[in-house]
Structures are given as structure tokens and as C-alpha cells.
Motif scaffolding. Structure first.
Motif, PDB file in Angstrom:
ATOM      1  N   HIS A   1      41.425  40.955  38.937  1.00 59.26           N
ATOM      2  CA  HIS A   1      41.881  39.855  38.082  1.00 59.26           C
ATOM      3  C   HIS A   1      40.698  39.253  37.316  1.00 59.26           C
ATOM      4  O   HIS A   1      40.804  38.974  36.129  1.00 59.26           O
ATOM      5  N   VAL A   2      39.588  39.040  38.016  1.00 64.44           N
ATOM      6  CA  VAL A   2      38.410  38.421  37.386  1.00 64.44           C
ATOM      7  C   VAL A   2      37.873  39.316  36.274  1.00 64.44           C
ATOM      8  O   VAL A   2      37.557  38.823  35.175  1.00 64.44           O
ATOM      9  N   ARG A   3      37.770  40.620  36.506  1.00 68.20           N
ATOM     10  CA  ARG A   3      37.268  41.533  35.464  1.00 68.20           C
ATOM     11  C   ARG A   3      38.157  41.479  34.222  1.00 68.20           C
ATOM     12  O   ARG A   3      37.669  41.371  33.090  1.00 68.20           O
ATOM     13  N   ARG A   4      39.457  41.539  34.444  1.00 62.19           N
ATOM     14  CA  ARG A   4      40.376  41.509  33.294  1.00 62.19           C
ATOM     15  C   ARG A   4      40.341  40.145  32.605  1.00 62.19           C
ATOM     16  O   ARG A   4      40.387  40.059  31.378  1.00 62.19           O
ATOM     17  N   ALA A   5      40.256  39.081  33.389  1.00 68.86           N
ATOM     18  CA  ALA A   5      40.225  37.727  32.818  1.00 68.86           C
ATOM     19  C   ALA A   5      38.962  37.502  31.997  1.00 68.86           C
ATOM     20  O   ALA A   5      39.001  36.809  30.979  1.00 68.86           O
TER      21      ALA A   5
ATOM     22  N   HIS B   1      54.747  32.130  23.220  1.00 69.91           N
ATOM     23  CA  HIS B   1      53.534  31.309  23.201  1.00 69.91           C
ATOM     24  C   HIS B   1      52.783  31.550  24.507  1.00 69.91           C
ATOM     25  O   HIS B   1      53.357  31.406  25.585  1.00 69.91           O
ATOM     26  N   PHE B   2      51.516  31.900  24.399  1.00 68.88           N
ATOM     27  CA  PHE B   2      50.680  32.219  25.555  1.00 68.88           C
ATOM     28  C   PHE B   2      49.734  31.047  25.817  1.00 68.88           C
ATOM     29  O   PHE B   2      48.977  30.655  24.928  1.00 68.88           O
ATOM     30  N   VAL B   3      49.820  30.482  27.005  1.00 62.74           N
ATOM     31  CA  VAL B   3      48.942  29.380  27.397  1.00 62.74           C
ATOM     32  C   VAL B   3      48.029  29.904  28.504  1.00 62.74           C
ATOM     33  O   VAL B   3      48.507  30.334  29.559  1.00 62.74           O
ATOM     34  N   TRP B   4      46.728  29.885  28.254  1.00 62.37           N
ATOM     35  CA  TRP B   4      45.744  30.388  29.221  1.00 62.37           C
ATOM     36  C   TRP B   4      45.102  29.197  29.921  1.00 62.37           C
ATOM     37  O   TRP B   4      44.514  28.334  29.271  1.00 62.37           O
ATOM     38  N   LEU B   5      45.219  29.156  31.238  1.00 65.53           N
ATOM     39  CA  LEU B   5      44.542  28.128  32.030  1.00 65.53           C
ATOM     40  C   LEU B   5      43.183  28.692  32.417  1.00 65.53           C
ATOM     41  O   LEU B   5      43.081  29.567  33.280  1.00 65.53           O
ATOM     42  N   ASP B   6      42.165  28.218  31.731  1.00 60.76           N
ATOM     43  CA  ASP B   6      40.821  28.766  31.900  1.00 60.76           C
ATOM     44  C   ASP B   6      40.142  28.113  33.103  1.00 60.76           C
ATOM     45  O   ASP B   6      39.908  26.909  33.109  1.00 60.76           O
ATOM     46  N   ALA B   7      39.867  28.904  34.095  1.00 60.75           N
ATOM     47  CA  ALA B   7      39.162  28.443  35.290  1.00 60.75           C
ATOM     48  C   ALA B   7      38.142  29.508  35.660  1.00 60.75           C
ATOM     49  O   ALA B   7      38.393  30.704  35.492  1.00 60.75           O
ATOM     50  N   SER B   8      37.015  29.075  36.157  1.00 59.68           N
ATOM     51  CA  SER B   8      36.004  30.035  36.593  1.00 59.68           C
ATOM     52  C   SER B   8      36.506  30.733  37.857  1.00 59.68           C
ATOM     53  O   SER B   8      37.392  30.212  38.556  1.00 59.68           O
ATOM     54  N   PRO B   9      35.946  31.886  38.178  1.00 61.16           N
ATOM     55  CA  PRO B   9      36.330  32.546  39.429  1.00 61.16           C
ATOM     56  C   PRO B   9      36.113  31.639  40.642  1.00 61.16           C
ATOM     57  O   PRO B   9      36.932  31.640  41.578  1.00 61.16           O
TER      58      PRO B   9
ATOM     59  N   ARG C   1      46.346  30.457  50.530  1.00 63.06           N
ATOM     60  CA  ARG C   1      46.746  31.841  50.276  1.00 63.06           C
ATOM     61  C   ARG C   1      45.654  32.529  49.479  1.00 63.06           C
ATOM     62  O   ARG C   1      45.533  32.349  48.281  1.00 63.06           O
ATOM     63  N   LEU C   2      44.874  33.327  50.155  1.00 57.52           N
ATOM     64  CA  LEU C   2      43.772  34.057  49.515  1.00 57.52           C
ATOM     65  C   LEU C   2      44.216  35.466  49.148  1.00 57.52           C
ATOM     66  O   LEU C   2      44.826  36.159  49.966  1.00 57.52           O
ATOM     67  N   LEU C   3      43.904  35.876  47.919  1.00 55.51           N
ATOM     68  CA  LEU C   3      44.101  37.265  47.549  1.00 55.51           C
ATOM     69  C   LEU C   3      43.009  38.080  48.218  1.00 55.51           C
ATOM     70  O   LEU C   3      41.929  37.556  48.486  1.00 55.51           O
ATOM     71  N   ASN C   4      43.289  39.359  48.480  1.00 53.77           N
ATOM     72  CA  ASN C   4      42.207  40.169  49.030  1.00 53.77           C
ATOM     73  C   ASN C   4      41.136  40.308  47.956  1.00 53.77           C
ATOM     74  O   ASN C   4      41.398  40.197  46.757  1.00 53.77           O
ATOM     75  N   SER C   5      39.915  40.508  48.382  1.00 51.04           N
ATOM     76  CA  SER C   5      38.765  40.447  47.473  1.00 51.04           C
ATOM     77  C   SER C   5      38.841  41.489  46.355  1.00 51.04           C
ATOM     78  O   SER C   5      38.461  41.212  45.218  1.00 51.04           O
TER      79      SER C   5
END
Length: 181
Positions: free
Chosen positions: A142-146, A112-120, A132-136
Motif C-alpha cells: 500500500h505504501v509503495r503504491r501510495a 470525485h476522488f478524495v485522497w486522505l494524505d497521511a504518512s506511513p 487492527r494491523l495489516l501484515n507488514s
């Protein structure tokens, strides 16, 4: 509270952008009394913080955290024979989702896949809040794939190999309802 019907011994993956709030949502998840193992990479990170010298930045041992996290997913999917396995994993990469499907298939677990939908913007804010920031560049990937996944999920189609899909927002709470197999 959003009720999600799952089968006994399911592999439930809570996915979404880094910073979306997966750890918070998973920590408050209600399994309705069903036995469950909750696996979050932050658990591995917290353990390693006590072992890795403070002078070593997280970016240097992050690959080890992810390797150990995924090893734990496989281990508990095999050994937690009477439990749900709830996994925190961004899963924006197709290879990650495919690997989790394989784990589910090999261990006889319904997926079962649960997607937590949040804007970038919301996810970036979440990263700032946790410190904890990911590098840009990584975050942009991640944003493109999401973005592609969100379009697919809006039409109600789960990722390939997954039995079901549930889309949640940051305001939702998760309750798993174990249905008969």
C-alpha cells in the motif's frame, strides 16, 4: 472544514492508506443536507462479527468483507438514484480505482476522488489505535503504491477516469457541496 464541490448523484471515493483516518473523516462528513449513502467496509465487518464465530480470526474472512463491501458499492450506485454515494476504499491499487470508475460510468455517476494524505507512520499509528494491523508486507505494498499516487496528486492530476481530485490531511474535515449538474 474543506468544501468539495460535487455533482448530484456523484460517486465520491475517500481513499488513502489503511489507518489514515478514512472511517473517522467519513463519519464526520457534512453533505450539506444532500441525501447520501455512506459505505465503509467496517459496516460489513461489524455485521459479520455477529455472525462469524469468535474463534475465526478476521484474516480468514477479510476477503468476504471486501467482496460484500464492493458488492454494496455497486448495489447502491445502481439503486440510490437520488443520493450521493460516499465510499471508503484505500484505492491504492489501479484495478480498484478502475473498477470504481466503471461503476461510476455504468451508473451515470460523476466521479470525485478524495485522497486522505497521511504518512506511513501516521497510518500505522491509526492501525494501532483501531486495534487492527495489516501484515507488514501488505502495508508495504500500500505504501509503495501510495507514494506514486502522492507524487501524481501533488501536481493536481486526478487518477484516470476521475472527474476531480481533492487532497485532504488528517486535520481536515470534509463538507460536500452539491453543485448543479
Amino acid at each position: 472544514m474543506t468544501a468539495v464541490a460535487v455533482r448530484p448523484r456523484s460517486l465520491v471515493v475517500l481513499a488513502g492508506l489503511p489507518g489514515a483516518g478514512k472511517t473517522t473523516l467519513l463519519a464526520a462528513a457534512d453533505t450539506g443536507g444532500a441525501p447520501a449513502v455512506v459505505l465503509d467496509s467496517d459496516q460489513v465487518r461489524a455485521h459479520l462479527v455477529g455472525i462469524v464465530p469468535r474463534a475465526v480470526p478476521y484474516r480468514c474472512y477479510r476477503p468476504v468483507v471486501h467482496l460484500l463491501h464492493r458488492t454494496r458499492i455497486l448495489w447502491y450506485a445502481i439503486t440510490a438514484t437520488r443520493s450521493l454515494v460516499l465510499v471508503h476504499e484505500p484505492s491504492t491499487r489501479p484495478t480498484t480505482r478502475a473498477g470504481l470508475v466503471v461503476v461510476g460510468l455504468l451508473t451515470g455517476r460523476s466521479r470525485h476522488f478524495v485522497w486522505l494524505d497521511a504518512s506511513p507512520e501516521e497510518a500505522l499509528s491509526g492501525q494501532v489505535e483501531r486495534g487492527r494491523l495489516l501484515n507488514s508486507r501488505s502495508f508495504a505494498r500500500h505504501v509503495r503504491r501510495a507514494t506514486r499516487l502522492r507524487a501524481r496528486f501533488a501536481s493536481g492530476h486526478p487518477p484516470r477516469g476521475w472527474r476531480a481530485l481533492t487532497v485532504l490531511t488528517r486535520r481536515d474535515r470534509l463538507r460536500l457541496s452539491v453543485a448543479a449538474a
